[in-house]
Design an enzyme around this catalytic site. Structure first.
Site, short mmCIF file in Angstrom:
data_model
loop_
_atom_site.label_atom_id
_atom_site.label_comp_id
_atom_site.label_asym_id
_atom_site.label_seq_id
_atom_site.Cartn_x
_atom_site.Cartn_y
_atom_site.Cartn_z
N LYS A 176 0.83 -1.21 0.00
CA LYS A 176 0.00 0.00 0.00
C LYS A 176 0.87 1.26 0.00
CE LYS A 176 -1.72 -1.55 3.79
NZ LYS A 176 -2.49 -1.80 5.05
N THR A 208 -8.18 9.44 8.01
CA THR A 208 -7.74 8.19 7.40
C THR A 208 -7.51 7.11 8.46
OG1 THR A 208 -5.46 9.00 7.50
CG2 THR A 208 -6.64 9.32 5.42
N GLY A 210 -7.86 3.84 10.24
CA GLY A 210 -8.39 2.52 9.93
C GLY A 210 -8.46 2.18 8.45
N THR A 211 -7.76 2.95 7.62
CA THR A 211 -7.84 2.68 6.17
C THR A 211 -7.31 1.29 5.81
OG1 THR A 211 -5.76 3.88 5.98
CG2 THR A 211 -7.75 5.07 5.35
N GLY A 212 -6.20 0.91 6.44
CA GLY A 212 -5.61 -0.40 6.13
C GLY A 212 -6.51 -1.55 6.56
N CYS A 213 -7.12 -1.41 7.74
CA CYS A 213 -8.03 -2.45 8.25
C CYS A 213 -9.22 -2.60 7.30
CB CYS A 213 -8.57 -2.08 9.63
SG CYS A 213 -7.30 -1.72 10.85
N1 LIG Z 1 -5.33 10.38 1.32
C1 LIG Z 1 -5.62 9.27 0.63
N2 LIG Z 1 -6.32 9.33 -0.52
C2 LIG Z 1 -6.64 8.23 -1.23
N3 LIG Z 1 -6.29 6.99 -0.84
C3 LIG Z 1 -5.59 6.85 0.31
C4 LIG Z 1 -5.22 7.97 1.10
N4 LIG Z 1 -4.55 7.52 2.21
C5 LIG Z 1 -4.51 6.18 2.11
N5 LIG Z 1 -5.12 5.76 0.96
C6 LIG Z 1 -5.33 4.38 0.53
O1 LIG Z 1 -5.89 3.70 1.64
C7 LIG Z 1 -5.44 2.34 1.65
C8 LIG Z 1 -4.74 2.05 2.97
O2 LIG Z 1 -3.42 2.52 2.87
P1 LIG Z 1 -2.53 3.01 4.06
O3 LIG Z 1 -1.13 3.04 3.53
O4 LIG Z 1 -3.10 4.29 4.60
O5 LIG Z 1 -2.77 1.85 5.10
P2 LIG Z 1 -2.38 1.72 6.61
O6 LIG Z 1 -1.25 2.65 6.93
O7 LIG Z 1 -2.19 0.28 6.86
O8 LIG Z 1 -3.69 2.23 7.38
P3 LIG Z 1 -4.01 2.11 8.99
O9 LIG Z 1 -2.75 1.77 9.70
O10 LIG Z 1 -4.59 3.44 9.40
O11 LIG Z 1 -5.06 1.06 9.12
C9 LIG Z 1 -4.56 2.20 0.42
O12 LIG Z 1 -5.34 1.75 -0.67
C10 LIG Z 1 -4.06 3.62 0.19
O13 LIG Z 1 -3.64 3.86 -1.13
C1 LIG Z 2 -7.17 -2.24 17.03
C2 LIG Z 2 -6.44 -1.56 15.94
N1 LIG Z 2 -6.03 -2.30 14.87
C3 LIG Z 2 -5.37 -1.71 13.85
C4 LIG Z 2 -5.09 -0.36 13.88
C5 LIG Z 2 -4.32 0.28 12.74
O1 LIG Z 2 -5.10 1.15 12.03
C6 LIG Z 2 -5.54 0.38 15.01
N2 LIG Z 2 -5.32 1.72 15.09
N3 LIG Z 2 -6.20 -0.24 16.00
#
Ligand SMILES: Nc1ncnc2c1ncn2[C@@H]1O[C@H](COP(=O)(O)OP(=O)(O)OP(=O)(O)O)[C@@H](O)[C@H]1O
Ligand SMILES: Cc1ncc(CO)c(N)n1
Length: 266
Positions: A176, A208, A210-213
């Site tokens: 990502k 943003t 929880g985007t990854g979750c």
């Molecule tokens: N500002 C943004 N605009 C559009 N897409 C975004 C943006 N920020 C993140 N994304 C997308 O969101 C998804 C999650 O990516 P990200 O790298 O933020 O994950 P993460 O760091 O694991 O998230 P978290 O730790 O908050 O759960 C990816 O598809 C990324 O491209």
């Molecule tokens: C419980 C939990 N899982 C994952 C993340 C990462 O987004 C968070 N902030 N909290």
């Protein structure tokens, strides 16, 4: 119609934007029946993580047995696993019950910097979980940590890092690019055959959390419904892009995304 069943093994986010709560909302939005195994409770809101309370191995094991022995799953995902002990027992149970589709989101650190995985657990993640994963979905800092390297700066370096990540044993990688700078949020999918760049214009928002979750849960729901891995990843990207674009901004800090946006505004 057969009901698709998706399970999440993750931490609870009391703020409702990440972890178990994000996963169950996402499963629901995509018409998959959701079950959950809580590995840790976090006292968390949009301002940060205020406490982490891991569950005992016995508690996690009992939840896994309860779900897998009775309800079963078509696809599972892991998020915050906290310790090497929880990782090992999760891997053992997924193997014991023959879970075929597994998305591993290698959650390590919350956006505010709070550790959600113990340092010595990264090795267990690599040795126990990645070899049984259908897909691993690291963000840039997690990929660097898994590979023991300093930085990944651009899409070219993402390609090379994806090849190295695949060697850790998962069938495919979604690296990502949300943490990179630039006007496009690019994720790179690699399954050992071809690279697919999933790009979306960067949305200028603070919210943003929880985007990854949410992304990995959407992919899991689609796999549970029988989608191909490529189709699941494409739907996941569309789901998270809509969720970020319509983020509601509850709380005083980095707010959650809108899990209903893909259904409401598509
Ligand atoms: N500002 C943004 N605009 C559009 N897409 C975004 C943006 N920020 C993140 N994304 C997308 O969101 C998804 C999650 O990516 P990200 O790298 O933020 O994950 P993460 O760091 O694991 O998230 P978290 O730790 O908050 O759960 C990816 O598809 C990324 O491209
Ligand atoms: C419980 C939990 N899982 C994952 C993340 C990462 O987004 C968070 N902030 N909290």
């Amino acid at each position: 119609m057969k009901l698709a069943k998706a399970m999440t093994v993750a931490g609870s986010d009391s703020g409702g934007g990440a972890g178990i709560q994000a996963d169950l909302k996402t499963f629901q939005e995509l018409n998959a029946y959701g079950t959950s195994v809580v590995t840790a409770l976090t006292a968390q809101n949009t301002l940060g993580v205020h406490g982490v309370y891991p569950q005992s191995a016995a508690c996690v094991e009992a939840q896994l047995d309860a779900v897998l022995a009775d309800i079963g799953v078509d696809a599972a995902k892991t998020g915050m696993l906290f310790s090497a002990e929880i990782i090992a027992l999760t891997a053992d149970k997924l193997k014991q019950y023959g879970v075929k589709q597994l998305v591993v989101d290698p959650v390590m650190i919350a956006k505010g910097g709070a550790p959600l995985l113990q340092r010595d657990a990264v090795q267990a993640l690599k040795e126990r979980l990645l070899p049984i994963a259908t897909l691993v979905t690291p963000n840039i800092p997690e990929a660097c940590h898994l590979l023991g390297r300093d930085q990944i700066h651009d899409v070219e370096q993402m390609r090379e890092a994806s090849c190295r990540l695949l060697e850790l044993g998962a069938k495919a990688v979604l690296l990502k690019g949300g943490h990179l700078e630039g006007e496009t949020a690019v994720d790179l999918f690699y399954d050992g055959h071809s690279f697919i760049e999933l790009a979306h214009p960067r949305i200028h928002t603070l919210h943003t959390h929880g985007t990854g979750c949410t992304l990995s849960a959407a992919i899991t729901a689609e796999l549970a419904k029988g989608a191909s891995l490529e189709a699941a990843v494409r739907t996941g990207k569309a789901f998270i892009s809509a969720a970020i674009a319509h983020a509601v901004g509850v709380g005083k800090g980095i707010g959650p995304t809108c899990h209903a946006a893909y259904r409401l505004y598509r």
